[in-house]
Design an enzyme around this catalytic site. Structure first.
Site, PDB file in Angstrom:
ATOM      1  N   ALA A   1       0.848  -1.211   0.000  1.00 32.05           N
ATOM      2  CA  ALA A   1       0.000   0.000   0.000  1.00 32.05           C
ATOM      3  C   ALA A   1       0.878   1.254   0.000  1.00 32.05           C
ATOM      4  O   ALA A   1       1.654   1.439  -0.921  1.00 32.05           O
ATOM      5  CB  ALA A   1      -0.975  -0.034   1.174  1.00 32.05           C
TER       6      ALA A   1
ATOM      7  N   LEU B   1       3.339   1.995   2.010  1.00 35.91           N
ATOM      8  CA  LEU B   1       4.709   1.807   2.490  1.00 35.91           C
ATOM      9  C   LEU B   1       5.701   2.045   1.346  1.00 35.91           C
ATOM     10  O   LEU B   1       5.445   1.641   0.216  1.00 35.91           O
ATOM     11  CB  LEU B   1       4.889   0.389   3.039  1.00 35.91           C
ATOM     12  CG  LEU B   1       4.162   0.050   4.347  1.00 35.91           C
ATOM     13  CD1 LEU B   1       4.363  -1.414   4.684  1.00 35.91           C
ATOM     14  CD2 LEU B   1       4.659   0.926   5.484  1.00 35.91           C
TER      15      LEU B   1
ATOM     16  N   GLY C   1     -14.158  -7.055   7.038  1.00 37.78           N
ATOM     17  CA  GLY C   1     -13.691  -6.505   5.771  1.00 37.78           C
ATOM     18  C   GLY C   1     -12.190  -6.612   5.551  1.00 37.78           C
ATOM     19  O   GLY C   1     -11.633  -5.909   4.701  1.00 37.78           O
TER      20      GLY C   1
ATOM     21  N   GLU D   1     -10.813 -10.452   1.071  1.00 39.96           N
ATOM     22  CA  GLU D   1     -11.600 -10.250  -0.136  1.00 39.96           C
ATOM     23  C   GLU D   1     -12.990 -10.830   0.104  1.00 39.96           C
ATOM     24  O   GLU D   1     -13.182 -11.647   1.030  1.00 39.96           O
ATOM     25  CB  GLU D   1     -10.937 -10.959  -1.328  1.00 39.96           C
ATOM     26  CG  GLU D   1      -9.592 -10.385  -1.736  1.00 39.96           C
ATOM     27  CD  GLU D   1      -9.703  -8.989  -2.305  1.00 39.96           C
ATOM     28  OE1 GLU D   1     -10.749  -8.655  -2.899  1.00 39.96           O
ATOM     29  OE2 GLU D   1      -8.745  -8.209  -2.134  1.00 39.96           O
TER      30      GLU D   1
ATOM     31  N   ASP E   1      -2.060 -13.618  -4.603  1.00 45.84           N
ATOM     32  CA  ASP E   1      -1.840 -12.177  -4.428  1.00 45.84           C
ATOM     33  C   ASP E   1      -0.429 -11.907  -3.899  1.00 45.84           C
ATOM     34  O   ASP E   1       0.257 -10.992  -4.354  1.00 45.84           O
ATOM     35  CB  ASP E   1      -2.885 -11.613  -3.456  1.00 45.84           C
ATOM     36  CG  ASP E   1      -2.732 -10.110  -3.251  1.00 45.84           C
ATOM     37  OD1 ASP E   1      -2.889  -9.367  -4.239  1.00 45.84           O
ATOM     38  OD2 ASP E   1      -2.437  -9.688  -2.119  1.00 45.84           O
TER      39      ASP E   1
ATOM     40  N   LYS F   1       2.867  -9.934  -5.751  1.00 48.51           N
ATOM     41  CA  LYS F   1       3.666  -8.868  -5.129  1.00 48.51           C
ATOM     42  C   LYS F   1       5.148  -9.225  -5.134  1.00 48.51           C
ATOM     43  O   LYS F   1       6.002  -8.357  -5.399  1.00 48.51           O
ATOM     44  CB  LYS F   1       3.175  -8.617  -3.704  1.00 48.51           C
ATOM     45  CG  LYS F   1       1.782  -7.999  -3.649  1.00 48.51           C
ATOM     46  CD  LYS F   1       1.267  -7.898  -2.226  1.00 48.51           C
ATOM     47  CE  LYS F   1      -0.148  -7.313  -2.191  1.00 48.51           C
ATOM     48  NZ  LYS F   1      -0.701  -7.273  -0.828  1.00 48.51           N
TER      49      LYS F   1
ATOM     50  N   GLY G   1      -5.690  -1.808   3.602  1.00 51.13           N
ATOM     51  CA  GLY G   1      -6.747  -0.861   3.968  1.00 51.13           C
ATOM     52  C   GLY G   1      -6.955   0.168   2.874  1.00 51.13           C
ATOM     53  O   GLY G   1      -5.989   0.692   2.307  1.00 51.13           O
TER      54      GLY G   1
END
Length: 818
Positions: free
Chosen positions: A612, A614, A665, A668, A679, A683, A798
């Site tokens: 995200a 970072l 939440g 997914e 996923d 990355k 988030g």
């Protein structure tokens, strides 16, 4: 003495004339000595030309147009002049229209319209306007006389473009003003020859009339009243951010006018220039505004860039060949043959090697110029001493104008760089020794974009305007718009970045608004849109709009926009995205995106693909750029999986932790998309590729967290119904790790050419052991960070956190563009 001139737009309606009367009353109240030159009422000159052209072609409808013109002027008398004072002016106007009617009838019957007759017809516009306005002024208590300029302005008999006999005219004007002390209301545009025939003095004639009267009377200043706030930095119809310039030199005004600025016509200011009389351009509809002063250059006044102007449509002709090098007379023959055809050249540039000459002409002369040159040099072309003449159409010229431009450091570089960063190729460039302008030939389709880019770069260099197009206003997209709205004022005031959300698209609807979509009302506006979402049409519209400083923000989680990335980058549209798909497609596609971005000077930013907000990708790039070598990459790259295994350190069942994460939440909608490890593998692949290593997704060993017995469930409902069956497997793993005083951690790792993602047992000495919540962590072991790896740790998931990273990437693109 001041000489005031009001153009047609200033006297277009009775209300506008009343506004002018108010301005003149104010001057009189201040006891300012002045005379006034007026043009015809707005549009009247064009209408008189149209009427005469209809008459000469035997089009009887000319009489209807004539009648409308007569009614317009009679109606104006009713509006401006009390009935008891209007009879004499009404009689004058009616007699003038009778004269005009007779002339038009002759033209109609003879089917002949000479230049002399043309001037007699169009002169009626100024004669009508000035006679009516002078009576209106007198009725308001301002003592004035109507001066038909034909009484004092002597010209030759070159009808339609007569040349003024300045010596005789100056003498006539001085003599007239010595005898007449009232304010003089003067007809612009017209004069007479030595035989008494009416003449017109060409384009910008009323400005020239004002300039001549100013020069003759040694006026303190000449005021040109128009419908804009002086001379603007650019055409406001093309550059919305254009603003008024306080002062320009005569030379700058002439350069700007030559390249399309419409406020003043260059030859008209020559008499004022010779007499060193200042000219002020003022706005009739904003009389309190100071306007723009045109003056001689003063040494103590710094004059830099003053305006950006353009000629919208030109053709470029290139003559080249080895036989031109060092051969005297080539240029002379070239320009002489064009002069014989009366072809005017707008811009010239020549290679210092003398191998080529290119020049710009108006497009209607392009083919004629090419044929003329080919005829002149037919033998040299035949012998291949000179190459075939090249003609390029659909081009425009942008001119950056200012005194001492050559001595102002960095302007040329800024001009070329800002165009290049927006994908605008310069076809030809020229800078005269006068140091007054840099002229650039570009593709016509890029004209508006180029003008805005250069204007922002040169005049608003501390402000950058971004045009944003968003796809996918879901969780992250919605948070991003919220962030854009919250940080708008800060961005403008502290970062000097001004952004507009121009486009918005979700899976159902889309909207594009050049004026910008309100950031606090976007949901309502998108909801009301009647345009169905079509990503191809959306992308095409963005490209065709061709706005400056474009950024497409892809906040989707799917492949919808990804196939269009190369086309967008190729069109110099930068891309910012948290979407990982583009960077994890085949390696050829990955490389192509970077090639297109580099080639087109666009930017591809994806800092939120891993961790995200970072600074993981940015730090890795900095390590590589510094020459460091990556030995090992290790990381917990999923906030969801980080949360699951950090919670699993207690006594909870793994299935309960998954269900709780889904409710909150953290996963997914289908938790299997997190648990399958794909996923995390994506990355890791991005980090490996960013380290300069060629790798495909299929090269990564991916350990699925879903036991094989559970992988048979096809639907999410079946999976969740049977999720308890995974607990036995994970309790066994946890017990095994506990025996070794270790914990479970889902780690992505690359080392010695091998990449894998899966569960590992880690002890207290491992940098990942103390990981909490949904934090991400990455450790880079490099040549410089060998004994102790470089660790980056923090929240890595988030919508809000990801949106802040996307916003930061947008600002990084703005830093590049600005």
């Amino acid at each position: 003495m001041r000489v005031l001139k009001f153009g047609g737009s200033s006297v277009g309606t009775p209300d506008r004339i009343k506004n002018v009367i108010s301005i003149l009353k104010d001057y009189s109240a201040q006891e300012i000595e002045y005379c006034v030159v007026f043009s015809a009422f707005q549009g009247v000159t064009d209408e008189l030309i149209s009427v005469s052209e209809k008459a000469v072609t035997n089009n009887s409808s000319y009489f209807n147009d004539f009648s409308k013109l007569r009614k317009r002027h009679l109606d104006c008398i009713k509006e401006l002049i009390p009935v008891r004072e209007s009879q004499s002016i009404k009689n004058y106007v009616l007699s003038l229209f009778e004269e005009l009617k007779d002339i038009l009838q002759s033209v109609y019957l003879l089917k002949e319209l000479t230049n002399k007759t043309h001037d007699q017809i169009v002169s009626c516009g100024e004669r009508l306007s000035c006679s009516i306005i002078s009576v209106a002024l007198n009725s308001e208590g301002l003592k004035c006389d109507f001066l038909d300029a034909r009484e004092v302005v002597l010209t030759d008999n070159n009808f339609k473009n007569a040349k003024i006999n300045l010596k005789k005219t100056y003498s006539n004007i001085k003599e007239h003003f010595e005898k007449n002390k009232n304010v003089q209301i003067i007809t612009g545009f017209i004069g007479k020859d030595k035989n008494g025939s009416t003449t017109t003095i060409g384009r910008g004639g009323s400005d020239l009339t004002a300039s001549i009267f100013g020069a003759a009377l040694k006026a303190k200043v000449i005021e040109i009243w128009t419908d804009v706030d002086g001379i603007l930095t650019a055409d406001p119809r093309k550059v919305p951010n254009a603003f008024s310039v306080k002062a320009v030199t005569f030379e700058e005004a002439m350069e700007l006018s030559h390249f399309g600025a419409k406020v003043i016509y260059p030859p008209t200011i020559q008499p004022a220039l010779e007499k060193k009389i200042r000219i002020v351009i003022k706005n009739t509809f904003n009389p309190g505004f100071k306007g723009t002063l045109i003056l001689e250059k003063e040494k103590e006044v710094p004059f830099n860039v003053k305006g950006i102007s353009s000629i919208d449509d030109v053709s470029l002709i290139t003559v080249s060949g080895s036989g031109m090098i060092g051969v005297p007379g080539i240029a002379s023959r070239l320009f002489n043959c064009l002069a014989q055809k009366k072809i005017s050249i707008i811009l010239i540039t020549q290679a210092s090697s003398e191998h080529s000459i290119c020049f710009a002409v108006l497009p209607q002369y392009g083919s004629i110029a090419k044929e003329t040159i080919e005829e002149e040099f037919k033998y040299e072309i035949k012998d291949r001493i000179i190459n075939k003449v090249k003609l390029e159409n659909e081009l425009s010229i942008i001119a950056v104008v200012g005194e001492d431009l050559k001595r102002t450091h960095g302007v040329s570089g800024k001009v070329v760089e800002s165009l290049g960063k927006n994908g605008i190729n310069i076809v030809a460039i020229a800078q005269g020794s006068s140091e007054l302008n840099i002229s650039l030939v570009i593709n016509k389709k890029n004209l508006r974009k180029g003008l805005n880019v250069l204007h922002d770069s040169v005049f608003l260099s501390n402000k950058l305007a971004l045009n944003l197009f968003l796809v996918g206003p879901g969780l992250v997209g919605k948070e991003l718009i919220k962030r854009l709205d919250e940080r708008k004022k800060y961005s403008e005031e502290e970062l000097n970045v001004k952004y507009k959300l121009v486009g918005l698209a979700n899976s159902k609807k889309m909207i594009i608004d050049e004026e910008g979509i309100e950031l606090d009302n976007w949901e309502r506006k998108l909801g009301k849109s009647k345009v169905k979402s079509d990503i191809k049409k959306y992308i095409d519209k963005i490209i065709n709009l061709n706005l400056p400083n474009n950024i497409l923000v892809d906040c989707t989680g799917n492949e919808t926009v990804v196939p269009h990335y190369p086309e967008l980058l190729k069109s110099s549209i930068s891309i910012v995205t948290p979407n990982k798909i583009a960077n994890t497609k085949d390696y050829k596609f990955y490389l192509n995106l970077r090639r297109e971005a580099k080639k087109s000077n666009s930017v591809f930013r994806y800092g939120t693909n891993v961790g995200a907000a970072l600074p993981i990708i940015r730090t890795l790039k900095d390590l590589i750029a510094s020459g460091d070598e990556i030995i090992k990459i290790e990381g917990v790259l999923s906030g969801t999986l980080s949360y699951l295994f950090n919670e699993f350190k207690d006594t909870k069942d793994f299935s309960d932790i998954i269900l709780n994460a889904k409710v909150n939440g953290y996963t997914e909608p289908d938790p299997r998309d997190d648990l399958n490890g794909l996923d995390v593998a994506r990355k890791l692949l991005i980090l490996v590729r960013e380290a300069g290593i060629k790798m495909e997704l299929s090269d990564i060993d991916i350990k699925n967290l879903i036991p094989k017995s559970m992988q048979k469930h096809k639907t999410i409902n079946d999976f969740l119904k049977n999720i308890k069956s995974i607990d036995k497997h994970y309790h066994a793993l946890k017990l095994e790790a506990k025996k070794e005083d270790k914990v479970l951690c889902y780690i992505a790792k690359y080392e010695k050419g091998v990449a894998k993602v899966g569960i590992e047992y880690i002890n207290k000495s491992h940098p990942f052991f103390e990981l909490k919540g949904n934090d991400n962590i990455v450790a880079f072991t490099t040549q410089n960070y060998n004994e102790k790896p470089l660790v980056i740790k923090g929240p890595g998931a988030g919508a809000g956190f990801t949106a802040s990273g996307v916003f930061a990437d947008i600002l990084r693109v703005s830093n590049y563009l600005g």
